[in-house]
Scaffold this motif. Structure first.
Motif, PDB file in Angstrom:
ATOM      1  N   ASP A 113       0.872  -1.240   0.016  1.00 15.37           N
ATOM      2  CA  ASP A 113       0.074   0.172   0.026  1.00 15.37           C
ATOM      3  C   ASP A 113       0.973   1.419  -0.127  1.00 15.37           C
ATOM      4  OD1 ASP A 113      -2.543  -1.574   2.203  1.00 15.37           O
ATOM      5  OD2 ASP A 113      -2.340  -1.618  -0.054  1.00 15.37           O
ATOM      6  N   GLY A 114       2.151   1.347   0.547  1.00 14.22           N
ATOM      7  CA  GLY A 114       2.810   2.304   0.766  1.00 14.22           C
ATOM      8  C   GLY A 114       4.210   2.080   1.133  1.00 14.22           C
ATOM      9  N   PRO A 115       5.080   3.018   0.853  1.00 16.15           N
ATOM     10  CA  PRO A 115       6.600   2.650   1.106  1.00 16.15           C
ATOM     11  C   PRO A 115       6.695   2.544   2.481  1.00 16.15           C
ATOM     12  CG  PRO A 115       6.251   4.880   0.543  1.00 16.15           C
ATOM     13  CD  PRO A 115       5.048   4.350   0.342  1.00 16.15           C
ATOM     14  N   ARG A 116       7.655   1.562   2.744  1.00 13.37           N
ATOM     15  CA  ARG A 116       8.309   1.458   4.152  1.00 13.37           C
ATOM     16  C   ARG A 116       9.597   2.371   4.445  1.00 13.37           C
ATOM     17  NH1 ARG A 116      11.712  -3.408   6.791  1.00 13.37           N
ATOM     18  NH2 ARG A 116      11.207  -3.147   9.226  1.00 13.37           N
ATOM     19  N   HIS A 117      10.152   2.654   3.483  1.00 14.90           N
ATOM     20  CA  HIS A 117      11.367   3.606   3.625  1.00 14.90           C
ATOM     21  C   HIS A 117      11.511   4.746   2.540  1.00 14.90           C
ATOM     22  CE1 HIS A 117      16.205   3.725   3.929  1.00 14.90           C
ATOM     23  NE2 HIS A 117      15.534   4.968   4.006  1.00 14.90           N
TER      24      HIS A 117
ATOM     25  N   VAL B 155       3.215   9.124  -1.533  1.00 14.60           N
ATOM     26  CA  VAL B 155       2.988   7.794  -0.918  1.00 14.60           C
ATOM     27  C   VAL B 155       1.787   7.184  -1.643  1.00 14.60           C
ATOM     28  CG1 VAL B 155       2.318   6.621   1.224  1.00 14.60           C
ATOM     29  CG2 VAL B 155       4.098   8.376   1.081  1.00 14.60           C
ATOM     30  N   LYS B 156       0.853   7.877  -1.902  1.00 17.40           N
ATOM     31  CA  LYS B 156      -0.403   7.356  -2.323  1.00 17.40           C
ATOM     32  C   LYS B 156      -0.226   6.717  -3.883  1.00 17.40           C
ATOM     33  CE  LYS B 156      -5.174   8.443  -3.512  1.00 17.40           C
ATOM     34  NZ  LYS B 156      -6.439   9.121  -3.425  1.00 17.40           N
ATOM     35  N   SER B 157       0.584   7.712  -4.642  1.00 21.22           N
ATOM     36  CA  SER B 157       0.931   7.316  -6.080  1.00 21.22           C
ATOM     37  C   SER B 157       1.785   5.875  -6.160  1.00 21.22           C
ATOM     38  CB  SER B 157       1.827   8.598  -6.574  1.00 21.22           C
ATOM     39  OG  SER B 157       2.226   8.545  -8.063  1.00 21.22           O
ATOM     40  N   TYR B 158       2.799   6.058  -5.065  1.00 26.64           N
ATOM     41  CA  TYR B 158       3.773   4.756  -4.860  1.00 26.64           C
ATOM     42  C   TYR B 158       2.922   3.526  -4.867  1.00 26.64           C
ATOM     43  CZ  TYR B 158       6.802   1.414  -2.994  1.00 26.64           C
ATOM     44  OH  TYR B 158       7.506   0.089  -2.423  1.00 26.64           O
ATOM     45  N   GLY B 159       1.792   3.568  -3.905  1.00 25.22           N
ATOM     46  CA  GLY B 159       1.024   2.521  -3.834  1.00 25.22           C
ATOM     47  C   GLY B 159       0.331   1.906  -5.123  1.00 25.22           C
ATOM     48  N   LYS B 160       0.186   2.806  -5.859  1.00 25.66           N
ATOM     49  CA  LYS B 160      -0.263   2.286  -7.275  1.00 25.66           C
ATOM     50  C   LYS B 160       0.485   1.770  -8.322  1.00 25.66           C
ATOM     51  CE  LYS B 160      -3.742   5.997  -7.158  1.00 25.66           C
ATOM     52  NZ  LYS B 160      -4.399   7.262  -7.594  1.00 25.66           N
TER      53      LYS B 160
ATOM     54  N   LEU C 291      19.764  -0.920   7.964  1.00 33.30           N
ATOM     55  CA  LEU C 291      18.334  -0.292   7.421  1.00 33.30           C
ATOM     56  C   LEU C 291      18.094  -0.947   6.272  1.00 33.30           C
ATOM     57  CD1 LEU C 291      19.505   3.493   7.227  1.00 33.30           C
ATOM     58  CD2 LEU C 291      18.042   2.368   8.958  1.00 33.30           C
ATOM     59  N   PRO C 292      16.573  -1.157   6.000  1.00 31.75           N
ATOM     60  CA  PRO C 292      16.024  -1.535   4.738  1.00 31.75           C
ATOM     61  C   PRO C 292      16.462  -0.728   3.473  1.00 31.75           C
ATOM     62  CG  PRO C 292      14.402  -0.709   5.944  1.00 31.75           C
ATOM     63  CD  PRO C 292      15.435  -0.615   6.768  1.00 31.75           C
ATOM     64  N   ASP C 293      16.548  -1.202   2.450  1.00 28.67           N
ATOM     65  CA  ASP C 293      16.573  -0.360   1.236  1.00 28.67           C
ATOM     66  C   ASP C 293      15.600   0.619   0.873  1.00 28.67           C
ATOM     67  OD1 ASP C 293      19.048  -1.682   0.708  1.00 28.67           O
ATOM     68  OD2 ASP C 293      18.300  -2.899  -0.936  1.00 28.67           O
ATOM     69  N   PRO C 294      15.751   1.729   0.351  1.00 29.42           N
ATOM     70  CA  PRO C 294      14.562   2.577   0.254  1.00 29.42           C
ATOM     71  C   PRO C 294      13.677   2.221  -0.771  1.00 29.42           C
ATOM     72  CG  PRO C 294      16.511   3.514  -0.819  1.00 29.42           C
ATOM     73  CD  PRO C 294      16.846   2.286   0.005  1.00 29.42           C
ATOM     74  N   ASP C 295      12.385   2.293  -0.547  1.00 30.50           N
ATOM     75  CA  ASP C 295      11.300   1.797  -1.622  1.00 30.50           C
ATOM     76  C   ASP C 295      11.025   3.004  -2.527  1.00 30.50           C
ATOM     77  OD1 ASP C 295      10.508  -0.613  -0.163  1.00 30.50           O
ATOM     78  OD2 ASP C 295       9.918   0.591   1.551  1.00 30.50           O
TER      79      ASP C 295
END
Length: 237
Positions: free
Chosen positions: A5-9, A222-227, A175-179
């Protein structure tokens, strides 16, 4: 592999402070101070957006090429920001880390950085990572030196080195890699930022100058990323 749904990082290249100030007839450092205030708003917005990690590009290894006045002003700003924001960051459950080469930074700034990391090490809310005197190529070079030392001293076998090995030597190893990587100010460059870590990140290059960036714009991205459909090289079936 489908996007969550959205980026974690989220990683942010905070560009446009100087231009923002110039447009207002003010010195460039005025823009940097305005940009520093924007960081707090963005960090505060993250929990409601489901963002657990934020990495911001505060000062690059190339920024030493700027005028002596601007560099000195930025270093003063960093010291003041850390001293002023430390308690608020702790109270808001933010854990702070710094990445980059610390060798060239002054002792007072280094002490403040160490103190802030220590103060917030038990916070379990948003993880704020500040890239200070950071460059992606410099980071990989430093990581490679550490890896080579381990090989030389028998702590690591050459045959054991693969793409999972080097990240353990990077500044961001915890850290996790950036989304999602966001760059403000209309420039479409990654500028030596998280080169290894962002291999499969999504990018957003936006025209907004950093001091004008808002929590609402972050929410939109963030919303755009989720798509987006993130397949990591695979074919969707």
């Amino acid at each position: 592999m489908t996007a969550p749904d959205g980026p974690r990082h989220i990683a942010i290249i905070m560009d446009g402070n100087g231009r923002w100030a110039t447009q207002r007839g003010r010195p460039r450092l005025f823009g940097h101070h305005a940009g520093a205030r924007r960081v707090r708003e963005v960090v505060r917005a993250c929990p409601d957006l489901g963002v657990k990690y934020v990495t911001i590009f505060a000062f690059s290894t190339e920024n030493w090429k700027r005028t002596q006045v601007e560099v000195a002003g930025l270093m003063s700003l960093f010291r003041r920001y850390i001293a002023k924001e430390a308690r608020a960051l702790y109270d808001e459950n933010v854990r702070v880390r710094f990445i980059g080469d610390r060798v060239r930074l002054d002792k007072k700034l280094l002490n403040l950085m160490d103190e802030l990391e220590s103060l917030t090490e038990d916070r379990d809310g948003v993880n704020l990572t500040i890239a200070l005197n950071y460059g992606g190529r410099d980071e990989v070079a430093r990581a490679t030196k550490r890896l080579a030392e381990d090989v030389k001293n028998g702590r690591l076998s050459v045959d054991a080195i693969d793409e999972e090995t080097l990240p353990k030597y990077l500044d961001t190893y915890v850290l996790p890699d950036p989304d999602l990587v966001i760059r403000t100010s209309g420039e479409a460059r990654i500028s030596n930022f998280l080169l290894w870590q962002s291999a499969y990140a999504e990018y957003e290059f936006i025209d907004t100058l950093w001091p004008d960036f808002s929590a609402d714009e972050l929410a939109r991205l963030v919303k755009s990323y989720g798509k987006r459909d993130r397949r990591f090289g695979a074919v969707k079936t």
